[in-house]
Design a protein around this motif. Sequence first.
Motif, mmCIF file in Angstrom:
data_model
loop_
_atom_site.group_PDB
_atom_site.id
_atom_site.type_symbol
_atom_site.label_atom_id
_atom_site.label_comp_id
_atom_site.label_asym_id
_atom_site.label_seq_id
_atom_site.Cartn_x
_atom_site.Cartn_y
_atom_site.Cartn_z
ATOM 1 N N HIS A 124 1.470 -1.322 -0.037
ATOM 2 C CA HIS A 124 0.580 -0.361 0.185
ATOM 3 C C HIS A 124 1.096 1.285 0.680
ATOM 4 C CE1 HIS A 124 -3.907 2.152 0.549
ATOM 5 N NE2 HIS A 124 -3.425 2.915 1.984
ATOM 6 N N VAL B 182 1.772 3.212 3.057
ATOM 7 C CA VAL B 182 3.082 2.453 4.410
ATOM 8 C C VAL B 182 4.286 2.390 2.954
ATOM 9 C CG1 VAL B 182 3.559 -0.257 4.692
ATOM 10 C CG2 VAL B 182 1.093 0.743 5.011
ATOM 11 N N TYR C 157 0.431 2.203 8.988
ATOM 12 C CA TYR C 157 -0.568 0.390 9.484
ATOM 13 C C TYR C 157 -1.725 0.616 10.174
ATOM 14 C CZ TYR C 157 -1.039 -3.687 11.890
ATOM 15 O OH TYR C 157 -1.527 -5.158 12.368
ATOM 16 N N HIS D 85 -4.561 1.746 6.947
ATOM 17 C CA HIS D 85 -4.252 1.503 6.494
ATOM 18 C C HIS D 85 -5.850 0.870 6.170
ATOM 19 C CE1 HIS D 85 -3.563 -1.743 3.305
ATOM 20 N NE2 HIS D 85 -2.642 -2.086 3.036
#
Length: 505
Positions: free
Chosen positions: A46, A49, A65, A68
């Motif tokens: 992602h 991230v 995180y 997300h």
Amino acid sequence: MTHETCPRCGGRLARDNDSGRCTPCQAAERDRLSAPPTVPASFWEHEPVRLALAERHLGRVIRAYRCHPYHGRVALPQTVVAGWLGITQAQLSRVENGPPLVHLDRLAHWAQLVGVPASCLWFGLPDQPYRPDVSAAKGRADEPYGDSEVTERDDLPSMAVTVEGASTEGGGATDRRRFNAMAALAGLAAAGHSHLLTGPAEVPRNIGMEQVRLASSLVQDFRRADAAAGADRLCDVAVQAHARLSAWAAKANYSREVGDALQSALADLGIQAAWLATDAERRPEARPYLNEAITRARIADDPRMEVQALTQLSMLLRDSQPGESLHCAEAALRVSARWATPRLTTLLHLRRAHTYAVLTDTSGFSREMTKARRELERGPHEDDLGFVDFVNEQEVNGIQGLSYLALDRPDRAAQSFRAIIANPSPGHRRNQVYYTVHLSEAAYQQGDVNEAARIALDVLPAVSQMNSGRISRHLAQMRANLAALRQATTATRQFVNAYDQAVVG
């Protein structure tokens, strides 16, 4: 606009679902209050991230995180994630928004806890060898320094910085830590050679002395930045530069004269990469660079570079293979016998003196220290090699202090370390901090825990500014020693609390 599928399992969501997760997935993760969920490999791809990982900032990784989409439309609360990590919500907020963590034990523990793959990290995990991804330097996000921004992108040549100013110019201590890694690239930027690290990896068809001069100047930039602030944030840069230039040497066309000069320059860069790996507490990575450097030096018939590699190898092997360490220093003395300057000879005798101390050979230690001091008194020489710039009275006292610690003479060690503090060497601030931490260790070994705690507390801010895993490890050991005392004192509690606060905030 609402999601039509569950980001966790891909199942379709009911029209009235406002949680962003299907019912089975919500049920499967009701225990997330106690532990992080297991996430798929694609989770780490992602974009937020990935960018946070590229920034080498675990706090930002944790924030990415939490936010997300895998977790649903609502981000994981800081209170939940802080509970996983064993800290408070306020501490997690500082971790996410403050300077990057530098303590390897905390980095490794938290990365393993949330399940960051080892291949994505910029440091090693316990029982897992660290293999740096040299492509990670590409596309790295902006690095702040004071009110300006320094970037590691295609516009790198616009950087108006100098390595010499890295340790003295404005900006906060936390910003300076990140700035020094970029300062190491200043020579490349000014010369328009930033493509060596950030551009395409194509190997030029032909190379000349310009590329050789580039490699040599880069080594000098690394040395200056390292002396100011330590190696942690420089190590990967050196690894990538060495890999790129090695590819050029293996595949490009060049004359015999250029080839010999390139082999010497690559040996020098490899030795520097080995030192940075050593100071960054990545010692297993160091020896291959030194072995390669010795081979390149012999190919180029460059005894000076061979002696430099042997000198570094002697230090690397001192604790694990002291016998071989002595042989390396002896070989360096033999190879350099006809041309060594006093400072080089001083350094080689210091290497042997410290190794004899590790072997608890008091007479050998005393003999080599006497020779080292006698050589140092002869002063600098116009033919001194660049890598011996740090060899001065302070360094001699430092090695003497470390040797006395190895010989279980903390009283004599403390005298040596205090002599360094009384007469510091401005150009080698990292070494000053390193030996101050060892002064705390000497006081602890003498039984003066309050003095040990006071010294450790005083040097804590400076250690936090360093990028030296080696220094951080020693101070962490001092924290463990003082925290384990049966009867804590006001001074020891004050240091332990300050250390713990610095680690998370």
